[in-house]
Design an enzyme around this catalytic site. Structure first.
Site, PDB file in Angstrom:
ATOM      1  N   SER A  96       0.832  -1.195   0.000  1.00 39.60           N
ATOM      2  CA  SER A  96       0.000   0.000   0.000  1.00 39.60           C
ATOM      3  C   SER A  96       0.873   1.254   0.000  1.00 39.60           C
ATOM      4  O   SER A  96       1.981   1.257   0.533  1.00 39.60           O
ATOM      5  CB  SER A  96      -0.933   0.010   1.219  1.00 39.60           C
ATOM      6  OG  SER A  96      -1.930   0.988   1.046  1.00 39.60           O
ATOM      7  N   GLU A 201       3.776  -3.133 -17.813  1.00 39.53           N
ATOM      8  CA  GLU A 201       2.336  -3.388 -17.667  1.00 39.53           C
ATOM      9  C   GLU A 201       1.601  -2.882 -18.908  1.00 39.53           C
ATOM     10  O   GLU A 201       0.513  -3.356 -19.232  1.00 39.53           O
ATOM     11  CB  GLU A 201       1.814  -2.692 -16.398  1.00 39.53           C
ATOM     12  CG  GLU A 201       0.389  -3.060 -16.040  1.00 39.53           C
ATOM     13  CD  GLU A 201      -0.114  -2.369 -14.781  1.00 39.53           C
ATOM     14  OE1 GLU A 201       0.641  -1.581 -14.175  1.00 39.53           O
ATOM     15  OE2 GLU A 201      -1.284  -2.617 -14.408  1.00 39.53           O
ATOM     16  N   ASP A 284      -6.021  -6.494  -7.409  1.00 40.60           N
ATOM     17  CA  ASP A 284      -7.020  -5.653  -6.737  1.00 40.60           C
ATOM     18  C   ASP A 284      -8.323  -6.432  -6.689  1.00 40.60           C
ATOM     19  O   ASP A 284      -9.200  -6.248  -7.528  1.00 40.60           O
ATOM     20  CB  ASP A 284      -7.221  -4.365  -7.552  1.00 40.60           C
ATOM     21  CG  ASP A 284      -5.937  -3.555  -7.691  1.00 40.60           C
ATOM     22  OD1 ASP A 284      -5.501  -2.977  -6.695  1.00 40.60           O
ATOM     23  OD2 ASP A 284      -5.383  -3.512  -8.799  1.00 40.60           O
TER      24      ASP A 284
HETATM   25  C1  LIG Z   1      -4.340  -2.314 -12.215  1.00 45.53           C
HETATM   26  N1  LIG Z   1      -2.933  -2.259 -12.221  1.00 45.53           N
HETATM   27  C2  LIG Z   1      -2.169  -1.473 -11.407  1.00 45.53           C
HETATM   28  N2  LIG Z   1      -1.026  -0.954 -11.923  1.00 45.53           N
HETATM   29  C3  LIG Z   1      -0.260  -0.115 -11.207  1.00 45.53           C
HETATM   30  N3  LIG Z   1      -0.557   0.268  -9.968  1.00 45.53           N
HETATM   31  C4  LIG Z   1      -1.673  -0.213  -9.406  1.00 45.53           C
HETATM   32  C5  LIG Z   1      -2.519  -1.128 -10.081  1.00 45.53           C
HETATM   33  N4  LIG Z   1      -3.517  -1.461  -9.261  1.00 45.53           N
HETATM   34  C6  LIG Z   1      -3.319  -0.766  -8.101  1.00 45.53           C
HETATM   35  N5  LIG Z   1      -2.216   0.004  -8.202  1.00 45.53           N
HETATM   36  C7  LIG Z   1      -1.657   0.941  -7.206  1.00 45.53           C
HETATM   37  O1  LIG Z   1      -2.282   0.694  -5.953  1.00 45.53           O
HETATM   38  C8  LIG Z   1      -2.965   1.859  -5.486  1.00 45.53           C
HETATM   39  C9  LIG Z   1      -4.196   1.465  -4.690  1.00 45.53           C
HETATM   40  O2  LIG Z   1      -3.806   0.813  -3.503  1.00 45.53           O
HETATM   41  P1  LIG Z   1      -3.114   1.566  -2.255  1.00 45.53           P
HETATM   42  O3  LIG Z   1      -3.771   2.903  -2.074  1.00 45.53           O
HETATM   43  O4  LIG Z   1      -1.639   1.697  -2.566  1.00 45.53           O
HETATM   44  O5  LIG Z   1      -3.370   0.648  -1.100  1.00 45.53           O
HETATM   45  C10 LIG Z   1      -3.268   2.630  -6.765  1.00 45.53           C
HETATM   46  O6  LIG Z   1      -3.500   3.993  -6.499  1.00 45.53           O
HETATM   47  C11 LIG Z   1      -2.014   2.369  -7.586  1.00 45.53           C
HETATM   48  O7  LIG Z   1      -0.962   3.222  -7.166  1.00 45.53           O
END
Ligand SMILES: CNc1ncnc2c1ncn2[C@@H]1O[C@H](COP(=O)(O)O)[C@@H](O)[C@H]1O
Ligand SMILES: [Zn+2]
Length: 344
Positions: A96, A201, A284
């Protein structure tokens, strides 16, 4: 033959905390903040729906609005940990991005402390799961913030008795360039933090990946466009193979975010067939409406994997964790379950 899918023990190595928030937790958050007028359709991408990756990042902004106090973080982290445990996950690496919220007084340090507190509370409550934490660097926030984040991660690695194990580089891949983060990533590596980097990605990140693979990272998130068939290169593949760097592969995330056109086109097959360490992860689970056992089932039905193949996949993931101190006990757990799964 395995009797039920619940019987499979799982390893989750790639889960963003705020992307993992379930529907029921979102409902509790919405009830705390009715004035935001947020509906569930704004925080999740349902079955059959697709979004551009850019739209996915808008979804995270909405969730961040809902999760902006220490109380929210504590509830979200505990719910997410319990949900992974209920899905059969025995080892979870959560990641996170520490966030500061002026309006609520939350600091980045308190943010991390609260996640650690959630991990400790779940442990004390007897939830059957080991959890470790990666501090995330959001590439949108630039090099200076990245360096501060590394310092924060280092402090917590030392003060939490090993609960903070590494650093993640994530965020919108179309923003910024990896070269700007090299000093921060090198520093993290030198102080003993493990590195998991989102690499390739999206297409056209070959130069960046080439550079970042030289560090080298300890694991790679996605790696969707590394191989030559999709616009990467043999040199990128060779680097990954030379270091035997595990890949964290997230099928539904890539299909719903439209970087992969269909499940059968997922690069899981490319790396798996090569015998390269490939770990199935959710990315996610809240935003993409999935869970880890579902991702394993999807991989199995798409690529014709047997129950035993799935067991082997999850078993091999143990060697890819950033918590070597737990590996022996996890191997033991897997071996104890094996006879009941396959009736050996
Ligand atoms: C779909 N592919 C992805 N590629 C890149 N970064 C991603 C992501 N999915 C999530 N995040 C990263 O995780 C954050 C949300 O969780 P946290 O607030 O950190 O817990 C997003 O804002 C992004 O920075
Ligand atoms: Zn990710």
């Amino acid at each position: 033959m395995m009797s039920s899918k619940e019987a499979l023990s799982l390893m989750e190595l790639h889960a963003h905390l705020n992307g993992s928030v379930s529907f029921s937790t979102i409902e509790k958050l919405v009830a705390r903040k009715p004035h935001l007028n947020i509906e569930h359709g704004m925080t999740a991408i349902r079955s059959g729906q697709r979004r551009t990756l850019d739209e996915c990042f808008q979804v995270f902004k909405v969730i961040h609005q809902l999760v902006d106090t220490e109380e929210d973080i504590l509830m979200v982290a505990k719910d997410v940990i319990r949900e992974f445990a209920a899905d059969g996950v025995k080892y979870l690496e959560l990641r996170s991005t520490p966030r500061k919220e002026k309006t609520t007084g939350m600091t980045k340090r308190r943010y991390v402390e609260t996640v650690i507190e959630a991990i400790r509370q779940c442990k004390n409550e007897g939830v059957d799961i080991e959890v470790r934490f990666l501090v995330a660097v959001d590439r949108r926030n630039g090099a200076e913030v990245a360096m501060e984040t590394v310092k924060l991660a280092e402090d917590f690695m030392l003060s939490t008795g090993g609960l903070v194990v590494g650093l993640d580089l994530s965020g919108d891949p179309t923003v910024g360039h990896g070269r700007d983060f090299l000093p921060a990533l090198q520093k993290a590596k030198n102080c003993g933090l493990k590195l998991s980097l989102h690499l390739s990605e999206v297409p056209s990140q070959a130069d960046e990946s080439e550079l970042l693979l030289n560090i080298p990272p300890d694991r790679i998130g996605h790696g969707t466009f590394l191989h030559p068939e999709v616009g990467g290169s043999q040199s990128l593949v060779d680097k990954v193979r030379k270091h035997n760097t595990p890949l964290e592969l997230c099928l539904t995330s890539n299909v719903k975010g439209q970087t992969v056109s269909s499940y059968s086109q997922h690069h899981f097959l490319y790396w798996y067939q090569m015998g390269h360490p490939s770990v199935i992860c959710t990315d996610d689970k809240g935003v993409f409406c999935t869970d880890l056992s579902q991702e394993y089932q999807l991989a199995a039905s798409t690529f014709n994997l047997s129950q035993e193949d799935m067991w082997t996949l999850s078993h091999k993931a143990i060697d890819c964790t950033f918590a070597p101190d737990l590996q022996q006990q996890l191997h033991q757990k897997w071996l104890e379950l094996q006879p009941t799964l396959f009736q050996l």
